[in-house]
Enzyme design. Sequence first.
Site, PDB file in Angstrom:
ATOM      1  N   SER A 161      -5.677   2.992   6.696  1.00 47.72           N
ATOM      2  CA  SER A 161      -5.908   1.553   6.657  1.00 47.72           C
ATOM      3  C   SER A 161      -6.726   1.145   5.425  1.00 47.72           C
ATOM      4  O   SER A 161      -6.990   1.933   4.520  1.00 47.72           O
ATOM      5  CB  SER A 161      -6.623   1.120   7.943  1.00 47.72           C
TER       6      SER A 161
ATOM      7  N   CYS B 161      -0.252   7.390  -0.351  1.00 46.65           N
ATOM      8  CA  CYS B 161      -1.274   7.826  -1.301  1.00 46.65           C
ATOM      9  C   CYS B 161      -1.141   9.290  -1.707  1.00 46.65           C
ATOM     10  O   CYS B 161      -1.733   9.722  -2.697  1.00 46.65           O
ATOM     11  CB  CYS B 161      -2.660   7.592  -0.712  1.00 46.65           C
TER      12      CYS B 161
ATOM     13  N   SER C 119       0.860  -1.178   0.000  1.00 41.65           N
ATOM     14  CA  SER C 119       0.000   0.000   0.000  1.00 41.65           C
ATOM     15  C   SER C 119       0.901   1.235   0.000  1.00 41.65           C
ATOM     16  O   SER C 119       1.242   1.783   1.052  1.00 41.65           O
ATOM     17  CB  SER C 119      -0.909  -0.003   1.242  1.00 41.65           C
TER      18      SER C 119
END
Length: 297
Positions: free
Chosen positions: A274, A5, A2
Site C-alpha cells: 500500500s 515494485c 503504482s
Amino acid sequence: MSPPCQPYTRIGLKQGSQDGRAKSFLHLLEVLKGMQHRPKYILVENVKGFEISDSRDMLVETLEQCDYAFQEFLLTPLQLGIPNSRMRYYLLAKLKPLTFASEVTKIILGHIPFSHHMSFDFIDQRKGGITNEQQLLDGMTVAIEPLSTYLESSVDTNVYNVPDKVLLKHGHVFDIVLPNSHRSCCFTKGYSHYVEATGSVLQMNTSLNVISVFEEAATAKENGETEKQLALLQSLQLRYFTPREVANLMGFPEKFTFPDSSSLKQRYRTLGNSINVRLVSELMRYLLKEVSENTEA
C-alpha cells in the site's frame, strides 16, 4: 498508478523493464499514448530505485510525448512526523495547459512546495545506520512522534509474539524497536513471514538492554545451552506490529477495517503493497492546487 515494485527494489535483481512484472506498467504507457481523452491528472508511486530505472525513463518520455507537465519526488513519512521510514518515488503529472502552482524542475524534489508539513527536504544524516535514532531526531525539522502513539492498547500476544523457532534461528537479524522509539523500518508484504528487511518488531519488555541480552544468548548458544538461550530471548517479549498498528503508521483512518474473511498474512501483504495515505494526501493537495490560489496550503 503504482507499478509492481519488484523490478526496482534494492533487494531484487533490478531488471527494470526487462522484468516480466513490468509489462503491465509498460502496457499502460502504450494505452496512454493512444488515448483520445487523456486523464488530466496522474500520480505514480514506486520504491526508491525506480527513479534510476529505464522504466522511469520510458514514463517520462511518454509524458512528454503526451503533452504533460510533471514533477518527481522522493519522500518519506518521517517528514510528517510519522515514526516510519518508507522512502518512495512519486511523480505528479498535469495535462497541459494545466500547470503546477510552482514551476516544475528537472530534478527530483525532496519536499512538496507550499505544504505546511512537508516543505523541507529529508536529509538522512545518520552515520551509524538506520538504528541511530538520536541522529535522526537531531536532523529533523519536524518532531517525530513516538511509536506508542500508533500502538493498540490491547494485543493478543499468542497471535503476535515472535515464535520461539524464529527467535532462535533469526532473532539476531530483527530490527528491534521500543514503544517509546521514534523510528521503525519500512513494512513490506513479507512482514511476519520473512525476517530481514520486512519491518521492525517491538520489544515490550522495556527494562532490558537488547544488546546485552543477545550477547548473553549468543554465549548460551555457543555453550550448547539452548533452553537458556531461548529464555533470554523470550525475556525481551518481542512481538510483531499488528495490522491495525501498521495501518496507523501508514496513515489509514481509524474507521478503516479489513474484511473478517481476510487472513493475517493477507492483511500484512495488503499493507506492504500500500501507500502512506497521509503523505499521498499532501501530494494530492499540491497536484490539484492552481497557480492563482493562495500559496499557503
